[in-house]
Motif scaffolding. Structure first.
Motif, PDB file in Angstrom:
ATOM      1  N   TYR A   1       1.049  -3.924   3.249  1.00 26.04           N
ATOM      2  CA  TYR A   1      -0.035  -4.272   2.336  1.00 26.04           C
ATOM      3  C   TYR A   1       0.046  -3.350   1.123  1.00 26.04           C
ATOM      4  N   SER A   2      -0.286  -3.857  -0.033  1.00 25.47           N
ATOM      5  CA  SER A   2      -0.443  -2.983  -1.190  1.00 25.47           C
ATOM      6  C   SER A   2      -1.730  -2.185  -1.011  1.00 25.47           C
ATOM      7  N   LYS A   3      -1.883  -1.143  -1.798  1.00 25.83           N
ATOM      8  CA  LYS A   3      -3.095  -0.333  -1.700  1.00 25.83           C
ATOM      9  C   LYS A   3      -4.337  -1.160  -2.043  1.00 25.83           C
ATOM     10  N   LYS A   4      -4.204  -2.039  -3.008  1.00 31.11           N
ATOM     11  CA  LYS A   4      -5.334  -2.882  -3.405  1.00 31.11           C
ATOM     12  C   LYS A   4      -5.700  -3.864  -2.303  1.00 31.11           C
ATOM     13  N   GLU A   5      -4.707  -4.394  -1.614  1.00 36.23           N
ATOM     14  CA  GLU A   5      -4.941  -5.377  -0.562  1.00 36.23           C
ATOM     15  C   GLU A   5      -5.632  -4.780   0.654  1.00 36.23           C
TER      16      GLU A   5
ATOM     17  N   GLY B   1       1.999   4.076  -4.368  1.00 32.83           N
ATOM     18  CA  GLY B   1       1.314   2.802  -4.352  1.00 32.83           C
ATOM     19  C   GLY B   1       1.352   2.034  -5.652  1.00 32.83           C
ATOM     20  N   ASP B   2       2.150   2.499  -6.615  1.00 34.65           N
ATOM     21  CA  ASP B   2       2.283   1.782  -7.884  1.00 34.65           C
ATOM     22  C   ASP B   2       3.328   0.681  -7.720  1.00 34.65           C
ATOM     23  N   ASP B   3       2.879  -0.556  -7.683  1.00 36.32           N
ATOM     24  CA  ASP B   3       3.771  -1.695  -7.503  1.00 36.32           C
ATOM     25  C   ASP B   3       4.007  -2.465  -8.805  1.00 36.32           C
ATOM     26  N   SER B   4       3.684  -1.840  -9.930  1.00 41.07           N
ATOM     27  CA  SER B   4       3.746  -2.562 -11.206  1.00 41.07           C
ATOM     28  C   SER B   4       5.172  -2.922 -11.609  1.00 41.07           C
TER      29      SER B   4
ATOM     30  N   ALA C   1       7.210   2.421  -1.979  1.00 38.35           N
ATOM     31  CA  ALA C   1       7.601   2.789  -0.615  1.00 38.35           C
ATOM     32  C   ALA C   1       6.436   2.608   0.347  1.00 38.35           C
ATOM     33  N   GLY C   2       5.229   2.980  -0.089  1.00 35.16           N
ATOM     34  CA  GLY C   2       4.065   2.832   0.767  1.00 35.16           C
ATOM     35  C   GLY C   2       3.747   1.384   1.080  1.00 35.16           C
ATOM     36  N   THR C   3       3.849   0.509   0.085  1.00 39.30           N
ATOM     37  CA  THR C   3       3.578  -0.914   0.296  1.00 39.30           C
ATOM     38  C   THR C   3       4.570  -1.509   1.286  1.00 39.30           C
ATOM     39  N   TYR C   4       5.831  -1.107   1.185  1.00 47.13           N
ATOM     40  CA  TYR C   4       6.818  -1.559   2.169  1.00 47.13           C
ATOM     41  C   TYR C   4       6.447  -1.075   3.568  1.00 47.13           C
ATOM     42  N   TRP C   5       5.998   0.167   3.674  1.00 48.01           N
ATOM     43  CA  TRP C   5       5.732   0.772   4.988  1.00 48.01           C
ATOM     44  C   TRP C   5       4.504   0.173   5.655  1.00 48.01           C
ATOM     45  N   PHE C   6       3.470  -0.107   4.864  1.00 47.50           N
ATOM     46  CA  PHE C   6       2.233  -0.628   5.436  1.00 47.50           C
ATOM     47  C   PHE C   6       2.200  -2.149   5.520  1.00 47.50           C
TER      48      PHE C   6
END
Length: 330
Positions: A240-244, A225-228, A233-238
């Motif tokens: 949404y970012s973890k924060k969102e 979940g680090d999009d910095s 990979a998780g943000t692409y899959w969901f």
């Protein structure tokens, strides 16, 4: 806007409450296959810190009947395929081993673990390697729907492949390990069953084998979940970012569902701690419910250890030993 929320009972409900103000991103759903993770690319990456490793090759065994490109589910025009590795001259029904590939829910393919399927088939297991829709094609929970359909297909075709339907094992590596744990903890949960493929069959399994797959996307130990620097990979899959949408990330975590109905679980891990985030909490729940588990960690092993020597043979032996123990007298 429909969201997936976690309750205190670790179950999911559909709600129309908008819990985030961000729109789900579909930018990663581009229809272009991501080939960034392959056995060879993993080998080149891992070789730097592990010069002694070698890729485990596929092999031919005259005692194994291999059938490839079997359609197990059709979604519109999309056909999902799996491969079967079956011991020949099988007179009794056997343990089924369904192996899910890794690749960050975005890359990889089912050929990744042919050597493992072959090695286990040589030991008498009926092995299947299914594909599933990756995040370039469809967002979570599409992959879960696909793989639940694969489990149901195996049960539907049990007689043909000499499978004992009381001995179904779901296994996976990395993203596949997370999916295996998720499938194993959400068997027959309506929200995650999908529809249209092998309906009406129970999707529960009898054992889980998790090879370096995270148990929680929101646990303090996780590195997902680090999009910095780039989209994770998780943000692409969901989408949404973890924060969102932390709720969705939590709802997609196997740790949210482990409980009294979770089957015995084997954890095979590398030396990369973040790849098994939530494992100890998961095991505590298993212990509290008297459910058997094993953990085997390969010291100094890279994340992609399941496809490399010198860890391949010990891994196969650990799997075999665990399953023989779990299914003794069943």
């Amino acid at each position: 806007m429909k969201q997936l929320l976690k309750t205190s009972a670790a179950t999911l409900l559909l709600t129309t409450t908008a819990v985030v103000s961000f729109a789900q991103s579909l930018k990663g759903v581009n229809g272009i296959r991501d080939t960034s993770y392959t056995n060879y690319s993993a080998y080149k990456h891992s070789l730097k810190g592990n010069p002694e490793i070698s890729l485990v090759p596929e092999f031919d065994d005259k005692n194994i009947q291999t059938t490839k490109d079997i359609t197990y589910c059709t979604i519109g025009k999309r056909k999902l395929a799996l491969d079967a590795f079956v011991p020949k001259d099988t007179k009794t029904n056997r343990i089924a081993f369904i192996m899910i590939h890794g690749g960050g829910w975005r890359s990889g393919n089912r050929t990744q673990h042919y050597p493992l399927a072959q090695a286990l088939a040589a030991k008498g297991y009926v092995c299947f390697t299914p594909e599933y829709r990756l995040s370039t094609e469809a967002l979570f929970p599409a992959a879960v729907y696909d793989l639940k359909a694969a489990i149901r297909w195996v049960k539907t075709n049990a007689a043909k492949y000499k499978v004992d339907t009381s001995k179904i094992v779901i296994a996976g590596f990395s993203a596949g390990g997370e999916l295996a744990a998720f499938l194993g903890t959400t068997g027959n949960m309506p929200l995650f069953e999908g529809a249209g493929c092998n309906d009406g069959i129970n999707s529960s399994v009898n054992a889980i084998v998790d090879m370096d797959g995270t148990l929680s996307f929101t646990h303090p130990e996780t590195g997902e979940g680090d999009d910095s620097k780039s989209t994770s990979a998780g943000t692409y899959w969901f989408g949404y970012s973890k924060k969102e949408n932390t709720g969705l990330w939590n709802a997609a975590s196997p740790l949210s569902y482990v409980g009294t109905r979770t089957p015995p679980t084997l954890f095979l891990n590398s030396s990369v701690d973040r790849m098994h985030a939530g494992r100890n909490d998961f095991i505590k729940v298993l212990n509290d419910n008297g459910i058997y588990s094993e953990v085997h960690t390969f010291d100094n092993a890279p994340h992609s250890f399941p496809i490399f020597n010198p860890w391949f043979t010990p891994m196969v032996n650990y799997i075999d030993g665990f399953l023989q123990k779990v299914f003794t007298n069943k």
